[in-house]
Write a protein that holds these residues in place. Sequence first.
Motif, PDB file in Angstrom:
ATOM      1  N   ALA A  97       0.818  -1.217   0.000  1.00 29.30           N
ATOM      2  CA  ALA A  97       0.000   0.000   0.000  1.00 29.30           C
ATOM      3  C   ALA A  97       0.849   1.263   0.000  1.00 29.30           C
ATOM      4  CB  ALA A  97      -0.932   0.003   1.213  1.00 29.30           C
ATOM      5  N   SER A  98       2.067   1.178   0.546  1.00 28.76           N
ATOM      6  CA  SER A  98       2.931   2.359   0.631  1.00 28.76           C
ATOM      7  C   SER A  98       3.996   2.383  -0.468  1.00 28.76           C
ATOM      8  CB  SER A  98       3.610   2.419   2.000  1.00 28.76           C
ATOM      9  OG  SER A  98       4.472   1.310   2.174  1.00 28.76           O
ATOM     10  N   TRP A  99       3.975   1.394  -1.328  1.00 33.58           N
ATOM     11  CA  TRP A  99       4.947   1.265  -2.417  1.00 33.58           C
ATOM     12  C   TRP A  99       6.370   1.210  -1.877  1.00 33.58           C
ATOM     13  CZ3 TRP A  99       3.511   0.513  -7.482  1.00 33.58           C
ATOM     14  CH2 TRP A  99       2.165   0.687  -7.748  1.00 33.58           C
ATOM     15  N   ALA A 100       6.550   0.590  -0.725  1.00 32.10           N
ATOM     16  CA  ALA A 100       7.877   0.489  -0.115  1.00 32.10           C
ATOM     17  C   ALA A 100       8.549  -0.813  -0.555  1.00 32.10           C
ATOM     18  CB  ALA A 100       7.759   0.524   1.402  1.00 32.10           C
ATOM     19  N   ARG A 101       9.801  -0.730  -0.922  1.00 28.07           N
ATOM     20  CA  ARG A 101      10.557  -1.920  -1.309  1.00 28.07           C
ATOM     21  C   ARG A 101      11.067  -2.650  -0.077  1.00 28.07           C
ATOM     22  NH1 ARG A 101      14.596  -1.073  -5.934  1.00 28.07           N
ATOM     23  NH2 ARG A 101      13.338  -2.392  -7.258  1.00 28.07           N
ATOM     24  N   ARG A 102      11.386  -1.875   0.958  1.00 26.72           N
ATOM     25  CA  ARG A 102      11.893  -2.435   2.208  1.00 26.72           C
ATOM     26  C   ARG A 102      11.118  -1.771   3.332  1.00 26.72           C
ATOM     27  NH1 ARG A 102      15.663  -0.800   6.050  1.00 26.72           N
ATOM     28  NH2 ARG A 102      15.873   1.127   4.916  1.00 26.72           N
ATOM     29  N   LEU A 103      10.740  -2.553   4.312  1.00 23.41           N
ATOM     30  CA  LEU A 103       9.929  -2.024   5.405  1.00 23.41           C
ATOM     31  C   LEU A 103      10.346  -2.684   6.708  1.00 23.41           C
ATOM     32  CD1 LEU A 103       7.491  -0.028   5.405  1.00 23.41           C
ATOM     33  CD2 LEU A 103       6.023  -2.017   5.469  1.00 23.41           C
ATOM     34  N   ASP A 104      10.851  -1.885   7.642  1.00 18.99           N
ATOM     35  CA  ASP A 104      11.279  -2.407   8.934  1.00 18.99           C
ATOM     36  C   ASP A 104      10.476  -1.744  10.041  1.00 18.99           C
ATOM     37  OD1 ASP A 104      13.444  -4.043   7.950  1.00 18.99           O
ATOM     38  OD2 ASP A 104      14.540  -2.178   7.573  1.00 18.99           O
ATOM     39  N   PRO A 105       9.839  -2.533  10.907  1.00 24.18           N
ATOM     40  CA  PRO A 105       9.086  -1.942  12.015  1.00 24.18           C
ATOM     41  C   PRO A 105      10.004  -1.146  12.937  1.00 24.18           C
ATOM     42  CG  PRO A 105       8.671  -4.305  11.848  1.00 24.18           C
ATOM     43  CD  PRO A 105       9.797  -3.991  10.926  1.00 24.18           C
ATOM     44  N   LEU A 106       9.548   0.017  13.360  1.00 23.09           N
ATOM     45  CA  LEU A 106      10.291   0.802  14.341  1.00 23.09           C
ATOM     46  C   LEU A 106       9.875   0.319  15.720  1.00 23.09           C
ATOM     47  CD1 LEU A 106      10.141   4.431  12.920  1.00 23.09           C
ATOM     48  CD2 LEU A 106      12.048   2.827  12.870  1.00 23.09           C
TER      49      LEU A 106
END
Length: 182
Positions: free
Chosen positions: A75-84
């Motif tokens: 949905a955010s068009w993110a290639r990499r996503l790491d939880p904070l």
Amino acid sequence: MRGPLDLSRELLQAEVLHEIVHLPRRIDDAMELPDVLGMPHGACVTVRLYDAGARLVAALVPAGTIPATTAIAGASWARRLDPLTDPAKICALTDCHPYLVPPVGLARDTVVVADAALAESEIVFTPTGDGSTALKIRSDDLLSLTRAVVAPLVEPGAVTGDAARAAQPAWRDDRSPLHARP
């Protein structure tokens, strides 16, 4: 630190009707909102923050649910996503208590995605950054104001409440979500 007064000012400036609700008891985590307010989980919003490289992604999901990281990335068009998960980093990025981040007032370049279930409730309650209050706002206004991309982020039938903290659904990313405290 930002709090309910700052939030209310921003909403008044945007001409958005809202109410700051005083909670019957103080909370330390947005996951507690449904119990304290006596509301269904779907009417209470929690904010999950993710590092997408050069930008911050905020996922607005019903309290007590575990969003699918892959759905948020899509949905955010993110290639990499790491939880904070580092409370100090969350405070630095939001100027709020790390477990009471409101969905309003995030940095302008934050990409906001919202679970489709939130659009089903006419009114929603969110944290204000302060453990003694909540924001009551129309869901349409919240989604419009935050410019949220609305998509299914929580798997249907996902676990809610305290069981969500203990459950490990197969679709869940191995990294802990924001509500898992270090």
